[in-house]
Design a protein around this motif. Sequence first.
Motif, PDB file in Angstrom:
ATOM      1  N   PRO A  53      37.720  40.785  40.919  1.00  8.73           N
ATOM      2  CA  PRO A  53      38.742  39.666  41.277  1.00  8.73           C
ATOM      3  C   PRO A  53      39.741  40.301  42.518  1.00  8.73           C
ATOM      4  N   GLN A  57      44.085  37.307  39.852  1.00 11.23           N
ATOM      5  CA  GLN A  57      43.050  36.612  39.289  1.00 11.23           C
ATOM      6  C   GLN A  57      42.535  37.390  38.072  1.00 11.23           C
ATOM      7  N   ASP A  58      42.369  36.496  37.112  1.00  7.17           N
ATOM      8  CA  ASP A  58      42.018  37.060  35.577  1.00  7.17           C
ATOM      9  C   ASP A  58      40.457  37.414  35.409  1.00  7.17           C
ATOM     10  N   ALA A  61      35.482  35.182  40.979  1.00  7.85           N
ATOM     11  CA  ALA A  61      34.911  33.791  41.255  1.00  7.85           C
ATOM     12  C   ALA A  61      33.610  33.943  41.601  1.00  7.85           C
ATOM     13  N   VAL A  81      39.607  33.045  47.253  1.00  2.00           N
ATOM     14  CA  VAL A  81      39.301  33.021  46.016  1.00  2.00           C
ATOM     15  C   VAL A  81      37.909  33.786  45.713  1.00  2.00           C
TER      16      VAL A  81
END
Length: 269
Positions: A53, A57-58, A61, A81
């Motif tokens: 990530p 971001q957890d 993506a 992202v």
Amino acid sequence: MTTAVAAPFRFFSLQVVRTLRIGPSLVRVTFAGQDLRYFFSGGRDQSLSLFLPHPGQDAPAVPFELGDGWWQGWRELPDGVRAVMRSYTLRTLRRDPDEIDIDFVLHTPAGPASAWAAGAAAGDRVVLLGPAVADNRAIRFRPPAGTDLVVLWGDESALPAIASILESLPAGQRVRVWLETHEVGNVRELVTAADAEVTWVVGESSVDVLREARLPAAEQPYVWIAGESGCVKALRRHFVGERGIDRRRITFVGYWRRGMSEEQLREAE
């Protein structure tokens, strides 16, 4: 949810279990997850694609729900992202509980993967594209039958692969190894049943050291070289042109290229 991509590989959703500093510039990250019951590998220099990530971001993506279309979907995500993708070598696979280890080199200045590894903590989420069958094309170390001498060379990026290869070799197999590291603290005793001699080269290029080394006489040698692309190409030319080894008995892998990020290298290829 796990989505199969193209056998023998699939995606695995994993979490960090623990980290261990194993050298001044090396950290081992242990991952676990229910998906690992479907992970199988014959070891050696098993290559993996790890998705990380971005800060904030957890989870990475990765549109793996697209199946075979995941690559195009991943490429189309915005730069900030789209998960960071890096290639690594499996260091260890364990069962009961299912865990894998991946060793990271901590670079200065740190790239996105190195920075992530330096700060990794239990519970951090990643996605892995790895093998669902033990014998797969992402294992490149394949000495032909009858090999009477194995020669290994690598820099720090190849240390996990070389350590795993040595562990896989049988007693009596003659092996000569050259490993390059920038930190004397990264030097370690490597475990093997083989008849192995390991030479560590600290703080300088090991390419010339290997060029000048005397190898034992062998009728059927096998050479495996991996690390920085320029060094790998130079050594391949050396073994073919100066030592007269059949190029079919040489496996060479460029793990990285000086002055280029993995994204730039991927675009160039």
